[in-house]
Design a protein around this motif. Structure first.
Motif, PDB file in Angstrom:
ATOM      1  N   MET A   1       0.846  -1.195   0.000  1.00 20.35           N
ATOM      2  CA  MET A   1       0.000   0.000   0.000  1.00 20.35           C
ATOM      3  C   MET A   1       0.885   1.251   0.000  1.00 20.35           C
ATOM      4  SD  MET A   1      -2.864   1.195   2.824  1.00 20.35           S
ATOM      5  CE  MET A   1      -3.616  -0.432   2.841  1.00 20.35           C
ATOM      6  N   ASP A  90      -2.743   4.892  -2.363  1.00 18.85           N
ATOM      7  CA  ASP A  90      -3.844   4.066  -1.873  1.00 18.85           C
ATOM      8  C   ASP A  90      -4.532   4.774  -0.710  1.00 18.85           C
ATOM      9  OD1 ASP A  90      -3.435   1.601  -3.497  1.00 18.85           O
ATOM     10  OD2 ASP A  90      -1.476   1.673  -2.507  1.00 18.85           O
ATOM     11  N   LYS A 106      -7.201   6.582  -3.761  1.00 21.32           N
ATOM     12  CA  LYS A 106      -8.209   5.518  -3.595  1.00 21.32           C
ATOM     13  C   LYS A 106      -9.019   5.737  -2.316  1.00 21.32           C
ATOM     14  CE  LYS A 106      -5.863   1.853  -6.182  1.00 21.32           C
ATOM     15  NZ  LYS A 106      -4.681   2.611  -6.636  1.00 21.32           N
ATOM     16  N   LEU A 370      -9.504  -0.527   4.308  1.00 17.81           N
ATOM     17  CA  LEU A 370      -8.123  -0.682   3.858  1.00 17.81           C
ATOM     18  C   LEU A 370      -7.450  -1.858   4.534  1.00 17.81           C
ATOM     19  CD1 LEU A 370      -7.010   3.056   3.682  1.00 17.81           C
ATOM     20  CD2 LEU A 370      -7.231   1.479   1.751  1.00 17.81           C
TER      21      LEU A 370
END
Length: 371
Positions: A1, A90, A106, A370
């Motif tokens: 990530m 991310d 994201k 996440l």
């Protein structure tokens, strides 16, 4: 990530906001590679080395595994450049100075440190705010100001952290002295720490209560951001048992915390909290550090300070000079009560431990799906 952190104040400033930023960065490393955004001028090998050395001295520990990354957010840049830059992450975790930018990460978190009283979000700003998945603040005080004036819903309060166990350990090996401590930068603008007021308080204390205050000293520790203000404070303190320290290592600062019996804080003194919330203490990391060290907090009843003390220690909050001095003299006169309140302060400080801090971040990551 891939995780990006942005603050408009990094890497120039050293304060509670920067400590929070780096604490978040270190916790988030367990989820991926963390990058801290800077302007292009900061990325030369020499500058990069200086930045990490500066913040390692400030934090009192090594900062390993973190990387710097150039960001157009520090310069005049197009919307396309900003969106393109944010898209690589991310998770983008960004601080705001009151302004908003759109992002295409994201997942994204907008962190608000300053209880700024500003106009409600414009239509354009509302559209930008929709690109942020999660909004948090550093205190409930900041949250209330943001929701009332910005008209921006806050998802959660994420308090800063203090290594409580470290301060407790240092205090356990030290003998408390007749020291009233205050820690904070010397500046006049925005949420000034009001060292000038504290010096005047102490002068009045030794004048009106010479017997009780005998042998006590006021110690003010903090870097200088306003030379003229620092000189004014020094002039006020001249001839009194007041020690002013502007340059101190983290280890030396921790020793002062361990020696201090009482902790004073006056940010926001003389200012209407409703009219100027940004001039209050947004949270109060130094107060928590003092409490964890067993210093009894006698602090102003404004801003984030009541949250720090909680219901358990609200009797130690003050509203004016006479109130502050009365509570201070009471503590000077009663060692047993001072020791008991110091114990309660250490218990209360546990609410802001690294474990609590990390748990709150983990909950946020779960809500963002996440982890």
């Amino acid at each position: 990530m891939k995780i990006g952190l942005y603050s408009p104040y990094f890497p120039k400033h050293l304060g509670g906001g920067e400590k929070y930023l780096l604490d978040v960065a270190q916790v988030l490393q367990q989820y991926g590679q963390v990058y801290l955004a800077t302007g292009s001028q900061s990325l030369s090998p020499t500058n990069t080395k200086k930045i990490w050395q500066k913040y390692e001295r400030f934090m009192g520990k090594k900062l390993t595994g973190l990387e710097l990354i150039q960001s157009p957010l520090f310069e005049q840049s197009s919307l396309n450049d900003r969106l393109s830059w944010s898209k690589q992450f991310d998770l983008l975790y960004a601080f705001t100075d009151g302004s908003l930018f759109a992002n295409l990460a994201k997942k994204s978190v907008l962190h608000i440190q300053t209880p700024l009283k500003r106009a409600p979000l414009s239509f354009a700003e509302k559209l930008k705010s929709l690109t942020w998945n999660f909004v948090n603040t550093n205190s409930d005080f900041t949250r209330r100001v943001v929701e009332k004036h910005w008209h921006l819903p806050v998802s959660a309060v994420h308090y800063p952290m203090v290594d409580v166990a470290q301060f407790e350990k240092l205090a356990a090996g030290a003998k408390k002295q007749k020291v009233i401590l205050h820690v904070g930068r010397f500046f006049r603008q925005l949420h000034s720490k009001r060292q000038d007021a504290l010096v005047k308080f102490f002068r009045e204390l030794i004048k009106k209560h010479p017997k009780e205050s005998k042998g006590w000293q006021l110690v003010l520790i903090g870097s200088v951001e306003d030379e003229n203000y620092a000189k004014e404070v020094a002039k006020l303190a001249k001839g009194r048992p007041i020690k002013i320290i502007h340059q101190v290592s983290r280890a030396e600062l921790n020793k002062w915390y361990a020696k201090a019996s009482i902790y004073w804080h006056a940010t926001g003194f003389g200012v209407d909290q409703t009219q100027y919330p940004e001039k209050m203490e947004h949270f109060g990391i130094s107060t928590v550090e003092a409490m964890a060290s067993g210093a009894v907090p006698v602090v102003i009843n404004q801003g984030g300070q009541p949250e720090v003390l909680g219901a358990e220690l609200q009797e130690l909050l003050w509203n004016d000079q006479s109130d502050c001095l009365a509570k201070t003299v009471m503590l000077m006169n009663n060692k047993e009560q001072r020791q008991e309140l110091a114990r309660q302060a250490q218990v209360r400080a546990q609410q802001f431990s690294p474990e609590q801090f990390e748990n709150q971040l983990r909950t946020m990551m779960q809500k963002l799906e996440l982890i």
